[in-house]
Motif scaffolding. Structure first.
Motif, PDB file in Angstrom:
ATOM      1  N   UNK A 127      -5.338  -5.314   2.361  1.00  0.00           N
ATOM      2  CA  UNK A 127      -6.313  -5.560   3.418  1.00  0.00           C
ATOM      3  C   UNK A 127      -5.623  -5.426   4.769  1.00  0.00           C
ATOM      4  N   UNK A 128      -6.399  -5.059   5.781  1.00  0.00           N
ATOM      5  CA  UNK A 128      -5.865  -5.008   7.137  1.00  0.00           C
ATOM      6  C   UNK A 128      -5.864  -6.420   7.718  1.00  0.00           C
ATOM      7  N   UNK A 146      -3.472  -2.434  12.434  1.00  0.00           N
ATOM      8  CA  UNK A 146      -4.571  -3.376  12.555  1.00  0.00           C
ATOM      9  C   UNK A 146      -5.822  -2.883  11.830  1.00  0.00           C
ATOM     10  N   UNK A 147      -5.983  -1.565  11.786  1.00  0.00           N
ATOM     11  CA  UNK A 147      -7.110  -0.924  11.109  1.00  0.00           C
ATOM     12  C   UNK A 147      -6.802   0.564  11.057  1.00  0.00           C
ATOM     13  N   UNK A 264       3.224  -2.722   3.630  1.00  0.00           N
ATOM     14  CA  UNK A 264       2.918  -1.483   2.917  1.00  0.00           C
ATOM     15  C   UNK A 264       4.117  -0.559   3.064  1.00  0.00           C
ATOM     16  N   UNK A 265       4.562   0.013   1.968  1.00  0.00           N
ATOM     17  CA  UNK A 265       5.639   0.991   2.009  1.00  0.00           C
ATOM     18  C   UNK A 265       5.121   2.282   1.397  1.00  0.00           C
ATOM     19  N   UNK A 266       5.321   3.394   2.097  1.00  0.00           N
ATOM     20  CA  UNK A 266       4.794   4.675   1.624  1.00  0.00           C
ATOM     21  C   UNK A 266       5.712   5.806   2.059  1.00  0.00           C
TER      22      UNK A 266
END
Length: 344
Positions: A127-128, A146-147, A264-266
């Motif tokens: 979720x943001x 944030x979004x 988040x890791x990407x």
């Protein structure tokens, strides 16, 4: 809404079809690793030519896999940057042309936004807001998210990215291209504590990254020690440990700075097992959570582009012009914080 995603930013041709209600319907990926292996790195001209050969056949294969025809596609998303300009132009030109022929909208997608949103393809998406650590081959950056479209860069690499450092160090060790995953595999046989590498830029405030010095330290260590299998494994272990520790230290700082608990890791390096273990330990310590995409969506792929494109097209964003526009957008350099927030 069904979106065709096209990814051609570097050395992988990725095609996917994403349905707003039913999720991922088809996913095709062709890697150019064998094509570039003899050169020890990506040759831009060869990459572009191979994208020309592979993109249309993969689109046809994706449509067949999904049981769809052209009339069933509601929009086209293509990677517009950052990346190799010739490779980007292949996907952009094909994407725009198909959208024009099919009379549907097309939208240019930011490659790193695609990576950032890749965990949204999983059953338990974050979720943001959250802090994102993006570690692809040529980029390492920390982003306050944030979004969708509301991004603030907290820190980024000032020289070699983490992925580049992995590949270059692997090359110094005589490993085949691409060397990063091979170095990580070799590190699994290494001995903890035999070698101690520095954790660059962790002794000063801030969230920027620098891995060129770590690569030089590795080169000197390789030169000054015997070239037996165990020594090479021990060096690989120490190098990987230093990179992972550095990234985790920066993530902890980012969480403290923003007050957020979700990470988040990407990107390609996010597939690294040691990094995932270390970040999960950090998240547990701070009472938070870490999210990452499945391994096949860590590297460049069409699914993340289709998803990011769907988010923007579903809110009326068309990029350049309207649905019959044939202008092509390709930006080899494109800061992620220049993206516009999605209109609600």
């Amino acid at each position: 809404m069904r979106i065709l995603g096209i990814e051609t930013s570097c050395d992988e041709t990725g095609i996917a079809i994403f349905d707003e209600k039913n999720g991922l319907l088809a996913h095709k990926l062709y890697s150019q690793v064998k094509l570039h292996a003899d050169y020890g790195g990506v040759v831009p001209e060869l990459a572009s030519r191979d994208h020309v050969k592979k993109t249309i056949p993969l689109i046809k294969a994706a449509l067949l896999e999904a049981g769809l025809k052209a009339k069933d596609i509601d929009g086209v998303a293509y990677t517009a940057g950052p990346g190799l300009v010739g490779a980007l132009l292949v996907g952009a030109t094909i994407g725009r042309s198909l959208a024009y022929a099919w009379n549907v909208p097309a939208v240019p997608v930011h490659h790193m936004e695609g990576h950032l949103l890749a965990p949204m393809l999983e059953d338990n998406p974050p979720e943001f807001p959250f802090v994102a650590l993006l570690v692809s081959g040529g980029h390492t950056m920390m982003v306050d998210v944030q979004a969708i479209g509301e991004y603030k860069i907290l820190g980024e690499s000032i020289d070699d990215a983490a992925g580049e450092a992995f590949d270059k160090t692997a090359k110094l060790m005589g490993l085949d291209y691409p060397g990063g995953p091979l170095l990580s595999k070799l590190a699994e046989k290494g001995t903890k504590g035999r070698f101690k590498f520095p954790r660059p830029m962790t002794d000063r405030p801030g969230l920027d990254f620098s891995f060129s010095g770590l690569k030089t330290f590795a080169a000197n260590t390789i030169r000054d020690n015997d070239d037996d299998p165990q020594t090479r494994a021990d060096i690989a272990y120490a190098f990987q440990e230093a990179v992972c520790d550095t990234l985790v230290i920066k993530c902890r700082r980012a969480l403290e700075q923003t007050g957020l608990k979700r990470i988040v890791i990407a990107g390609g390096v996010s597939a690294n097992k040691q990094l995932r273990i270390s970040l999960e330990a950090l998240a547990k310590k701070v009472g938070g959570a870490v999210y990452y995409p499945r391994t096949e969506f860590c590297t460049d792929n069409g699914a993340m582009i289709a998803y990011a494109g769907m988010q923007r097209l579903s809110r009326g964003e068309l990029g350049n012009g309207d649905r019959v526009d044939l202008s092509v957008e390709a930006r080899p350099r494109w800061p992620i914080d220049e993206l516009k927030p999605l209109s609600e």
